[in-house]
Scaffold this motif. Structure first.
Motif, PDB file in Angstrom:
ATOM      1  N   MET A  68      -0.858   8.786   4.079  1.00 59.57           N
ATOM      2  CA  MET A  68      -0.584   7.761   3.060  1.00 59.57           C
ATOM      3  C   MET A  68       0.910   7.452   3.024  1.00 59.57           C
ATOM      4  N   THR A  69       1.726   8.484   3.109  1.00 62.30           N
ATOM      5  CA  THR A  69       3.175   8.293   3.083  1.00 62.30           C
ATOM      6  C   THR A  69       3.640   7.555   4.344  1.00 62.30           C
ATOM      7  N   VAL A  70       3.057   7.901   5.477  1.00 60.93           N
ATOM      8  CA  VAL A  70       3.391   7.214   6.731  1.00 60.93           C
ATOM      9  C   VAL A  70       3.061   5.725   6.608  1.00 60.93           C
ATOM     10  N   ILE A  71       1.871   5.436   6.093  1.00 59.92           N
ATOM     11  CA  ILE A  71       1.430   4.046   5.931  1.00 59.92           C
ATOM     12  C   ILE A  71       2.424   3.264   5.077  1.00 59.92           C
ATOM     13  N   GLN A  72       2.779   3.846   3.948  1.00 65.97           N
ATOM     14  CA  GLN A  72       3.669   3.123   3.031  1.00 65.97           C
ATOM     15  C   GLN A  72       5.070   2.958   3.612  1.00 65.97           C
ATOM     16  N   ASN A  73       5.548   3.995   4.310  1.00 65.56           N
ATOM     17  CA  ASN A  73       6.916   3.924   4.824  1.00 65.56           C
ATOM     18  C   ASN A  73       7.058   3.060   6.069  1.00 65.56           C
ATOM     19  N   ALA A  74       6.035   3.037   6.895  1.00 65.95           N
ATOM     20  CA  ALA A  74       6.096   2.166   8.072  1.00 65.95           C
ATOM     21  C   ALA A  74       6.201   0.719   7.607  1.00 65.95           C
ATOM     22  N   PHE A  75       5.377   0.382   6.624  1.00 65.06           N
ATOM     23  CA  PHE A  75       5.409  -0.977   6.093  1.00 65.06           C
ATOM     24  C   PHE A  75       6.756  -1.278   5.449  1.00 65.06           C
ATOM     25  N   ALA A  76       7.228  -0.339   4.636  1.00 67.46           N
ATOM     26  CA  ALA A  76       8.487  -0.558   3.917  1.00 67.46           C
ATOM     27  C   ALA A  76       9.646  -0.741   4.896  1.00 67.46           C
ATOM     28  N   ASN A  77       9.650   0.031   5.992  1.00 72.28           N
ATOM     29  CA  ASN A  77      10.802  -0.007   6.889  1.00 72.28           C
ATOM     30  C   ASN A  77      10.994  -1.379   7.530  1.00 72.28           C
ATOM     31  N   THR A  78       9.954  -1.884   8.158  1.00 65.44           N
ATOM     32  CA  THR A  78      10.115  -3.176   8.838  1.00 65.44           C
ATOM     33  C   THR A  78      10.250  -4.318   7.839  1.00 65.44           C
ATOM     34  N   SER A  79       9.443  -4.285   6.773  1.00 65.83           N
ATOM     35  CA  SER A  79       9.497  -5.425   5.856  1.00 65.83           C
ATOM     36  C   SER A  79      10.849  -5.502   5.166  1.00 65.83           C
ATOM     37  N   SER A  80      11.388  -4.361   4.730  1.00 65.45           N
ATOM     38  CA  SER A  80      12.661  -4.460   4.008  1.00 65.45           C
ATOM     39  C   SER A  80      13.810  -4.751   4.962  1.00 65.45           C
ATOM     40  N   ASP A 167      10.350 -10.761  -3.887  1.00 64.23           N
ATOM     41  CA  ASP A 167       9.141 -10.695  -4.721  1.00 64.23           C
ATOM     42  C   ASP A 167       7.875 -10.762  -3.877  1.00 64.23           C
ATOM     43  N   HIS A 168       7.915 -11.570  -2.824  1.00 64.79           N
ATOM     44  CA  HIS A 168       6.723 -11.717  -1.997  1.00 64.79           C
ATOM     45  C   HIS A 168       6.385 -10.405  -1.288  1.00 64.79           C
ATOM     46  N   VAL A 169       7.422  -9.740  -0.779  1.00 64.87           N
ATOM     47  CA  VAL A 169       7.187  -8.450  -0.116  1.00 64.87           C
ATOM     48  C   VAL A 169       6.709  -7.436  -1.146  1.00 64.87           C
ATOM     49  N   ASN A 174       2.594  -4.037  -3.628  1.00 70.46           N
ATOM     50  CA  ASN A 174       1.935  -3.574  -4.850  1.00 70.46           C
ATOM     51  C   ASN A 174       0.457  -3.918  -4.924  1.00 70.46           C
ATOM     52  N   PHE A 175       0.080  -5.054  -4.347  1.00 66.63           N
ATOM     53  CA  PHE A 175      -1.314  -5.487  -4.492  1.00 66.63           C
ATOM     54  C   PHE A 175      -2.168  -5.217  -3.264  1.00 66.63           C
ATOM     55  N   PHE A 176      -1.534  -4.817  -2.183  1.00 63.55           N
ATOM     56  CA  PHE A 176      -2.299  -4.589  -0.967  1.00 63.55           C
ATOM     57  C   PHE A 176      -2.084  -3.178  -0.402  1.00 63.55           C
ATOM     58  N   ILE A 177      -0.847  -2.899  -0.010  1.00 62.55           N
ATOM     59  CA  ILE A 177      -0.579  -1.628   0.664  1.00 62.55           C
ATOM     60  C   ILE A 177      -0.836  -0.423  -0.257  1.00 62.55           C
ATOM     61  N   THR A 178      -0.246  -0.434  -1.444  1.00 58.95           N
ATOM     62  CA  THR A 178      -0.373   0.737  -2.314  1.00 58.95           C
ATOM     63  C   THR A 178      -1.825   0.976  -2.743  1.00 58.95           C
ATOM     64  N   PRO A 179      -2.533  -0.023  -3.296  1.00 53.77           N
ATOM     65  CA  PRO A 179      -3.910   0.254  -3.722  1.00 53.77           C
ATOM     66  C   PRO A 179      -4.813   0.681  -2.562  1.00 53.77           C
TER      67      PRO A 179
END
Ligand SMILES: Nc1ncnc2c1ncn2[C@@H]1O[C@H](COP(=O)(O)OP(=O)(O)OP(=O)(O)O)[C@@H](O)[C@H]1O
Ligand SMILES: [Mg+2]
Lengths: 255, 324
Positions: A68-80, A167-169, A174-179
């Motif tokens: 779960m942490t890998v999923i959230q951080n992979a997304f956060a890294n490239t998007s941010s 806000d879009h990221v 908040n509405f897709f990756i986390t839930p």
């Protein structure tokens, strides 16, 4: 090294340096958050029947938490990273450089995977005193890790390309990756769910990522490992196709 | 090597711009721009705000897709052969963009790496830092620089890979006088060493001083493209500024020539063939009017710019001539 290879390598290095310079936010913080989940849930669920034969709840929980942490951080890294470059305008330095869409894609995704590997290793290390995980299928473990981190990194790139403001990221997170990452069987086996939720879980790509990752440790899972690998691979391939199409055509990035 | 489609015999132009159009929805920012810039030129791209200069530069740099047309850098198409084209090109963007995560020298080394340049260009990077008076800031975070310093880092950043063609989009905007001179000297040196330099600016005296050829862009089209000297000679007139003694009035016959007045000094625009200066003096003497002070001025780029575009080059109407 050819000039093109050096370009790729430099971009990869820059992306790694970017998260490295704020290691507290990018590695330490997610590890601490995951540890808190572990402490709270392991305490709350103490004394429950083992989910799989011979696998206690805490043991069961750790691989899911890592994934779960890998999923959230992979997304956060490239998007941010991409979003910050777009907002600061410094993305032009990259766009003006002789770096092709495939190198661009490869470097961002690889850097996110490096961050996720650090996060995953740190989590394994700090949970070592509480649980000693077996490693049943190292190749499956590696494949699930790479495909999952890769898929989410690609998804993060897509979000970074499409988003017009932070806000879009944030909304995507908040509405897709986390839930979806929470509802993917991190904290429970989907067999314990009511039928409807059980079915719904099987539509969640993150469920397969976590389930397949868990298989790598225990040799037990809710669905056969082949399914999980195929789902993760399909997800990665589909997301990559979309992302590469965007990069090749200059979608949204080239006005 | 891909060869340019047009003249295969001659060496390719530094920049070859062919039929570039750019539409932003209903707005047509560029309406069919075509011209060539030869190797070794020091070229000015001028035009009022919103003329399309930065849009054209962004298309050349690969930041913006043209709606129509193509650009080649030394014969390499910027879309089909983008890697070669970009290695030959350095662009200083108009906006003060920077990456807050990095220090000045690290940023420059990273940028060099993007172009496939490794340690062999590090001495060149340090040399540029020295030339641009940034050595003391080499280890500072980009965040900690003033606007003028960031601008100079942008200049260095565009040059890390030693490109033979360099485009600078308003390199001297918001830069103090001393720094502006330093930037001029730096650009002149580059040019002397064989680099093709393209410059945009709203300080027309800068273009007049440095550039051998000038294009004026107006509302998305090239209004004129000529050697600087020819452009200046285009209007065979001069300005005469005279201050008359006492409260004397200009004779009726000379009144239509007045183009301006300030503090009792009149400015007359004289066409060299039709109104020789001697004629003005004769008319004044005949009318018995004494002259307190007199001064002539050649038309400068500002005058020509206003004639062609209908706007002063700088907002607020302060002309380059008046600033002298
Ligand atoms: N991304 C964009 N979307 C919509 N319109 C744009 C965009 N970028 C530029 N324009 C428009 O295109 C026109 C040309 O702009 P451009 O920035 O090229 O002008 P310029 O000649 O560089 O002006 P300046 O001297 O002010 O820098 C302007 O009308 C501008 O509003
Ligand atoms: Mg501009």
């Amino acid at each position: 090294m050819t000039p093109d290879q050096l370009g790729f390598y430099t971009l990869l290095k820059k992306e790694v340096m970017r998260f490295w310079s704020v290691l507290g936010q990018t590695v330490t913080a997610p590890v601490i958050t995951a540890l808190l989940y572990l402490l709270v849930f392991a305490q709350a669920m103490k004394g429950r029947a083992p989910v799989y034969p011979g696998v206690g709840y805490t043991e069961f929980l750790v691989p899911g938490l890592i994934m779960m942490t890998v999923i959230q951080n992979a997304f956060a890294n490239t998007s941010s990273s991409l979003m910050q470059s777009k907002m600061m305008g410094n993305i032009v330095f990259l766009q003006m450089a002789p770096i092709g869409p495939f190198e661009w894609f490869g470097a961002y995704v690889a850097a996110a995977i490096v961050r996720c590997a650090l996060v995953a290793l740190a989590m394994l290390l700090v949970t070592m005193p509480f649980v000693q995980l077996p490693v049943h299928a190292p190749l499956a473990l590696l494949a699930m890790f790479l495909l999952s981190a890769g898929s989410l990194a690609v998804l993060g790139l897509i979000a970074g390309i499409v988003a017009e403001k932070f806000d879009h990221v944030a909304a995507f997170t908040n509405f897709f990756i986390t839930p979806l990452s929470f509802l993917s069987g991190v904290f429970y086996s989907v067999h314990a769910l009511p039928p409807l939720w059980f079915k719904a879980s099987h539509l969640n790509p993150f469920f397969y990522m976590i389930d397949g990752f868990r298989y790598g440790f225990f040799g037990h899972a809710d669905v056969p490992i082949v399914y999980s690998v195929l789902w993760a691979f399909g997800f990665f391939a589909a997301a990559s196709a979309v992302c590469l199409w965007m990069l090749v055509t200059g979608y949204k990035l080239k006005r | 090597m891909s060869s340019p489609s047009a003249s295969t015999t001659a060496a390719p132009s530094a920049l070859s711009i062919r039929g570039i159009r750019k539409r932003y929805g209903a707005l047509e920012a560029l309406r069919g721009v075509s011209f060539d810039i030869q190797r070794g030129e020091f070229f000015a791209l001028l035009g009022p705000n919103g003329a399309g200069k930065s849009t054209l530069i962004s298309i050349i740099a690969g930041l913006v897709q043209a709606s129509e047309g193509s650009v080649a850098v030394l014969g390499h198409d910027t879309v089909r052969d983008y890697r070669a084209a970009r290695r030959l090109l350095g662009v200083v963007p108009q906006e003060l963009v920077f990456d807050p995560f990095f220090k000045v020298r690290d940023m420059l080394r990273i940028q060099a790496g993007y172009y496939g340049c490794g340690k062999e260009v590090w001495p060149w990077i340090d040399e540029m830092l020295e030339r641009l008076d940034l050595t003391a800031k080499a280890g500072s975070s980009m965040r900690a620089l003033s606007g003028g310093m960031k601008r100079r880092v942008l200049i260095a950043q565009a040059l890390v890979h030693k490109p033979p063609v360099v485009i600078l989009d308003e390199p001297t905007a918001g830069v103090d006088v001393e720094l502006r001179r330093m930037t001029w000297a730096f650009m002149s040196d580059l040019h002397r060493q064989g680099t093709t330099v393209v410059l945009t600016t709203h300080y027309l005296e800068e273009a007049q001083e440095l550039c051998s050829r000038i294009a004026i862009l107006d509302r998305g089209s090239v209004a004129v493209i000529e050697p600087t000297r020819q452009l200046l000679a285009r209007h065979p007139y001069r300005f005469l500024r005279i201050k008359l003694a006492g409260a004397a009035q200009l004779p009726e016959a000379l009144r239509p020539l007045i183009t301006g007045e300030s503090d009792g000094t009149l400015e007359l625009k004289l066409e060299t063939s039709r109104n020789p200066i001697g004629g003005v003096f004769d008319a004044l003497r005949t009318a018995g009017i004494a002259i307190e002070d007199v001064h002539t001025r050649e038309p400068d780029l500002e005058d020509i710019f206003i004639e062609l575009t209908g706007h002063p080059a700088k907002a607020g109407g302060a002309t380059a001539g008046a600033a002298k």
